[in-house]
Design a protein around this motif. Sequence first.
Motif, PDB file in Angstrom:
ATOM      1  N   UNK A 142     -77.647  -8.985 120.728  1.00 14.76           N
ATOM      2  CA  UNK A 142     -77.920  -9.610 122.112  1.00 14.76           C
ATOM      3  C   UNK A 142     -77.047  -8.762 123.231  1.00 14.76           C
ATOM      4  N   UNK A 143     -77.207  -9.125 124.530  1.00 19.86           N
ATOM      5  CA  UNK A 143     -76.549  -8.525 125.573  1.00 19.86           C
ATOM      6  C   UNK A 143     -75.172  -9.171 125.671  1.00 19.86           C
ATOM      7  N   UNK A 144     -75.040 -10.115 125.124  1.00 22.45           N
ATOM      8  CA  UNK A 144     -73.577 -10.885 125.160  1.00 22.45           C
ATOM      9  C   UNK A 144     -72.471 -10.233 124.401  1.00 22.45           C
ATOM     10  N   UNK A 145     -73.108  -9.327 123.380  1.00 24.10           N
ATOM     11  CA  UNK A 145     -72.374  -8.692 122.379  1.00 24.10           C
ATOM     12  C   UNK A 145     -71.150  -7.906 123.222  1.00 24.10           C
ATOM     13  N   UNK A 146     -71.380  -7.170 124.104  1.00 22.02           N
ATOM     14  CA  UNK A 146     -70.424  -6.314 124.703  1.00 22.02           C
ATOM     15  C   UNK A 146     -69.398  -7.248 125.603  1.00 22.02           C
ATOM     16  N   UNK A 147     -70.147  -8.389 126.065  1.00 24.23           N
ATOM     17  CA  UNK A 147     -69.100  -9.352 126.976  1.00 24.23           C
ATOM     18  C   UNK A 147     -67.925  -9.759 125.653  1.00 24.23           C
ATOM     19  N   UNK A 148     -68.469 -10.441 124.645  1.00 23.59           N
ATOM     20  CA  UNK A 148     -67.907 -10.842 123.596  1.00 23.59           C
ATOM     21  C   UNK A 148     -66.523  -9.511 123.128  1.00 23.59           C
ATOM     22  N   UNK A 149     -67.079  -8.420 122.965  1.00 25.69           N
ATOM     23  CA  UNK A 149     -66.031  -7.166 122.769  1.00 25.69           C
ATOM     24  C   UNK A 149     -64.931  -7.189 124.159  1.00 25.69           C
ATOM     25  N   UNK A 150     -65.449  -7.153 125.030  1.00 19.60           N
ATOM     26  CA  UNK A 150     -64.643  -7.204 126.272  1.00 19.60           C
ATOM     27  C   UNK A 150     -63.658  -8.288 126.263  1.00 19.60           C
ATOM     28  N   UNK A 151     -63.888  -9.416 126.070  1.00 21.02           N
ATOM     29  CA  UNK A 151     -63.022 -10.635 126.145  1.00 21.02           C
ATOM     30  C   UNK A 151     -62.083 -10.633 125.012  1.00 21.02           C
ATOM     31  N   UNK A 152     -62.269  -9.998 123.642  1.00 27.57           N
ATOM     32  CA  UNK A 152     -61.388  -9.739 122.480  1.00 27.57           C
ATOM     33  C   UNK A 152     -60.352  -8.578 123.178  1.00 27.57           C
ATOM     34  N   UNK A 153     -61.016  -7.650 123.645  1.00 29.67           N
ATOM     35  CA  UNK A 153     -59.960  -6.618 124.169  1.00 29.67           C
ATOM     36  C   UNK A 153     -59.065  -7.023 125.362  1.00 29.67           C
ATOM     37  N   UNK A 154     -59.597  -7.775 126.109  1.00 30.05           N
ATOM     38  CA  UNK A 154     -58.730  -8.359 127.353  1.00 30.05           C
ATOM     39  C   UNK A 154     -57.573  -9.201 126.751  1.00 30.05           C
ATOM     40  N   UNK A 155     -58.073 -10.364 125.995  1.00 31.76           N
ATOM     41  CA  UNK A 155     -57.077 -11.043 125.323  1.00 31.76           C
ATOM     42  C   UNK A 155     -55.806 -10.366 124.468  1.00 31.76           C
ATOM     43  N   UNK A 156     -56.364  -9.474 123.667  1.00 30.79           N
ATOM     44  CA  UNK A 156     -55.205  -8.489 122.877  1.00 30.79           C
ATOM     45  C   UNK A 156     -54.371  -7.878 123.668  1.00 30.79           C
ATOM     46  N   UNK A 157     -54.903  -7.261 124.603  1.00 34.71           N
ATOM     47  CA  UNK A 157     -54.041  -6.382 125.574  1.00 34.71           C
ATOM     48  C   UNK A 157     -53.004  -7.100 126.569  1.00 34.71           C
ATOM     49  N   UNK A 158     -53.838  -8.329 127.015  1.00 36.32           N
ATOM     50  CA  UNK A 158     -53.004  -9.072 128.002  1.00 36.32           C
ATOM     51  C   UNK A 158     -51.902  -9.873 127.253  1.00 36.32           C
ATOM     52  N   UNK A 159     -52.126 -10.299 125.867  1.00 37.95           N
ATOM     53  CA  UNK A 159     -51.116 -10.963 125.232  1.00 37.95           C
ATOM     54  C   UNK A 159     -50.142 -10.439 124.684  1.00 37.95           C
ATOM     55  N   UNK A 160     -50.478  -8.965 123.877  1.00 32.27           N
ATOM     56  CA  UNK A 160     -49.416  -8.322 123.236  1.00 32.27           C
ATOM     57  C   UNK A 160     -49.006  -7.056 123.867  1.00 32.27           C
ATOM     58  N   UNK A 161     -49.302  -6.824 124.885  1.00 34.37           N
ATOM     59  CA  UNK A 161     -48.850  -5.277 125.026  1.00 34.37           C
ATOM     60  C   UNK A 161     -47.528  -5.200 125.312  1.00 34.37           C
ATOM     61  N   UNK A 162     -46.627  -6.304 126.100  1.00 31.46           N
ATOM     62  CA  UNK A 162     -45.289  -6.311 126.337  1.00 31.46           C
ATOM     63  C   UNK A 162     -44.373  -6.403 124.860  1.00 31.46           C
ATOM     64  N   UNK A 163     -44.914  -7.266 123.984  1.00 30.01           N
ATOM     65  CA  UNK A 163     -44.315  -7.399 122.738  1.00 30.01           C
ATOM     66  C   UNK A 163     -44.418  -6.144 121.975  1.00 30.01           C
ATOM     67  N   UNK A 164     -45.572  -5.635 121.826  1.00 27.16           N
ATOM     68  CA  UNK A 164     -45.703  -4.513 120.862  1.00 27.16           C
ATOM     69  C   UNK A 164     -44.959  -3.083 121.389  1.00 27.16           C
ATOM     70  N   UNK A 165     -45.100  -3.065 122.764  1.00 20.68           N
ATOM     71  CA  UNK A 165     -44.291  -2.055 123.477  1.00 20.68           C
ATOM     72  C   UNK A 165     -42.817  -2.152 123.124  1.00 20.68           C
TER      73      UNK A 165
END
Length: 423
Positions: free
Chosen positions: A258-281
């Motif tokens: 379904x078309x919502x698949x791309x939106x779901x993957x975008x949300x997963x990417x946004x959450x991971x990058x937003x929440x983890x960037x500074x700590x992982x770096x």
Amino acid sequence: MSAATETRRPRTAADRLGLPVLRGHGLFITGNLIDSVGNGMLLPLGLLYFTDVQGLPLAQVGAAMTAGQALALPVTFLAGRLMDRFGPKRVVVWANILSAAGFALFLLAGRPWHIAGAYVLVQAGINMYFTAQRTLITHVTRAGERRSWFAFTGSLRNIGLAAGSAAAAGALTVFGNGSLRWMIAADAATYLLAAACFAALATEPPEPDGASPTALVTRTDDTRRYLLLVAVNIPYVLAQAVLAVLVAVYTTRALGLPASAASTLFVVNTVIVSACSTAVTAHLAPKVPRRAVAAGYLVMTAGMGVFAVPALPALPALPGAASAAWAALIVAITLFSVAEILLGPALSELSVSLTPQAAGGFTQGLYQFSWAVGMVAAPALFTGLLEAGPLLPWGVEAAACLVGALAAPALRAPNRHRRRNPR
């Protein structure tokens, strides 16, 4: 005594999260966040506005948008010249004003050449902003926190893009496509507000890294090293375009999801990058930038390989093929996000530190030109590869990332420019 006291200082929540010192940087943080909200609010909806609200043919709008973005490519070098003359802060301010003017012209654009002209201004502002933004970070932050600030601003950008997209989606759901006119006006206002925040910043150029006056002259080896960095950056640019260009078409047309698949993957990417960037770096990424780049590209190569798994000819015949496809996509976007966290801050740090003149206007213009060209070329490249076969775009991008990983160890600063590490 002071050093010992600093060593024994209790770790704060900010330390554990890998955040830089934020005190005194409110205007800079606000400006970055507002600029990202503006990008997320309307950039993805320009095509919808001109086709559904203005009633223009889709093919004409697409051609006009592409022409406008292509005409704005050389602006990266103009922005570099302006940055050398007036400093990065003024260029960032002018960039936001230019984007505001471009979006305001959306309201008056009724013909394809009008659209092309508006997109020249919008894309010129975006290219100017990112040409100067990395150097501006070196002017408002301490050298030792440089990569953590790149990670933090990357998180801010993801949060802002998501907030802008959510606001636009909410307005469209409640008020329909007619709300696009009001969103355009609001979007132009956000860019002006961001310009005001950046204009009020107090900036100070960083001190030279102890190089002699003769060493500050760009030499042939410096130029070659920086050109290598530009080349190494291109697979990352194309990878960033994957979410915007390839994933939606791949998941719907090649996989039948379904078309919502791309939106779901975008949300997963946004959450991971937003929440983890500074700590992982701060705590997990290799401290040497070139090693972080190599590690990031290896992870990205794996991610591209996993993205291709659902398109393997044998998969549809297996029990639970749909669930397996979803599982592969979630794993792939997770690997993609981790690679993005490793690559983004490290490449940005190298872009302003690899050579003595790295933070200068010409080199930053050249570095941003690779971003601009990659983003313009990506739609034709990935859609053409996808038409040839669903596995092909992932294989080509995986190969490019692997080449980037192999080339990354050569991104070593010369001895005269490298800081000494007491350990």
